[in-house]
Design an enzyme around this catalytic site. Structure first.
Site, PDB file in Angstrom:
ATOM      1  N   HIS A  59      -3.714  -7.891  -9.006  1.00 19.91           N
ATOM      2  CA  HIS A  59      -2.705  -8.961  -9.072  1.00 19.91           C
ATOM      3  C   HIS A  59      -1.999  -9.077  -7.733  1.00 19.91           C
ATOM      4  CE1 HIS A  59      -0.256  -5.351  -9.567  1.00 19.91           C
ATOM      5  NE2 HIS A  59       0.733  -6.079  -9.079  1.00 19.91           N
ATOM      6  N   HIS A  95      -0.382 -10.247  -0.903  1.00 22.16           N
ATOM      7  CA  HIS A  95      -1.572  -9.385  -0.828  1.00 22.16           C
ATOM      8  C   HIS A  95      -1.936  -8.885  -2.223  1.00 22.16           C
ATOM      9  CE1 HIS A  95       1.627  -6.378  -0.966  1.00 22.16           C
ATOM     10  NE2 HIS A  95       0.718  -5.547  -1.427  1.00 22.16           N
TER      11      HIS A  95
END
Length: 197
Positions: free
Chosen positions: A39, A129
């Protein structure tokens, strides 16, 4: 409750990232993130009392109505920290919607719960990220992996993280569709029905 706001990934993007994790799988020092847990964290809140939940859910819905869907891209991999011994190997994400949404969440949480509610995330600037692996013991850096991935981001979520001996367990408490301009009309049309989901 240990909470964070996040964007989860579609199946085909996850599959490509899991293939990339094969680069570090052979080294015992690296521990890959489980595929279903891949995620992008928008805002980490840390431990929050249960009474904060209604404010955090309301904020998610409010921002979902405000922000439109957008396209995300993943180009390549990097390390935190970049110099010296890395602790995290990640895929870099790009997309014009990430930073405005993350900043609006920060502002909204500070407004609703006070600045101290943001301390768990530290003062590090937001860098979109997806963590692929964490370094648990001495292990080499692997060469960069290049991706050409794109996907439409149409929702984000409030997630509960429970720390267990085998690793964290994530539970999505609620998803917030990104509706941008259309949010208000849809909501007025759908009325209470929208709140039941």
């Amino acid at each position: 409750m240990r909470l964070f706001y996040a964007i989860f990934l579609p199946e085909e993007v996850r599959r490509t990232l899991v293939e990339a994790q094969g680069q570090v799988a052979r080294y015992k020092g690296w521990k890959e993130v489980a595929p279903h847990q891949l995620h992008l964290t928008l805002l980490f809140l840390g431990e929050r009392p249960e009474e904060d939940l209604s404010d955090l859910l309301a904020l998610g819905h409010r921002l979902g109505r405000r922000f439109p869907p957008f396209t995300a891209r993943i180009r390549g991999t990097g390390y935190f920290p970049n110099e010296g011994t890395p602790r995290v190997w990640f895929a870099k994400a790009e997309g014009e919607g990430f930073t405005p949404l993350a900043e609006a969440l920060r502002e909204g949480v500070a407004e609703a719960l006070g600045e101290e509610a943001l301390l768990a995330g530290g003062d590090k600037p937001f860098k979109p990220h997806i963590t692929l692996a964490r370094r648990k013991a001495p292990a080499p850096r692997v060469p960069p992996v290049v991706f050409g991935l794109e996907w439409p981001v149409s929702e984000f979520a409030l997630v509960r993280s429970e720390l267990r001996p085998k690793g964290p367990v994530y539970t999505i408490l609620e998803k917030f569709p990104l509706r941008g301009e259309h949010g208000r009309e849809q909501e007025e049309g759908a009325g209470k029905h929208a709140q039941d989901h």
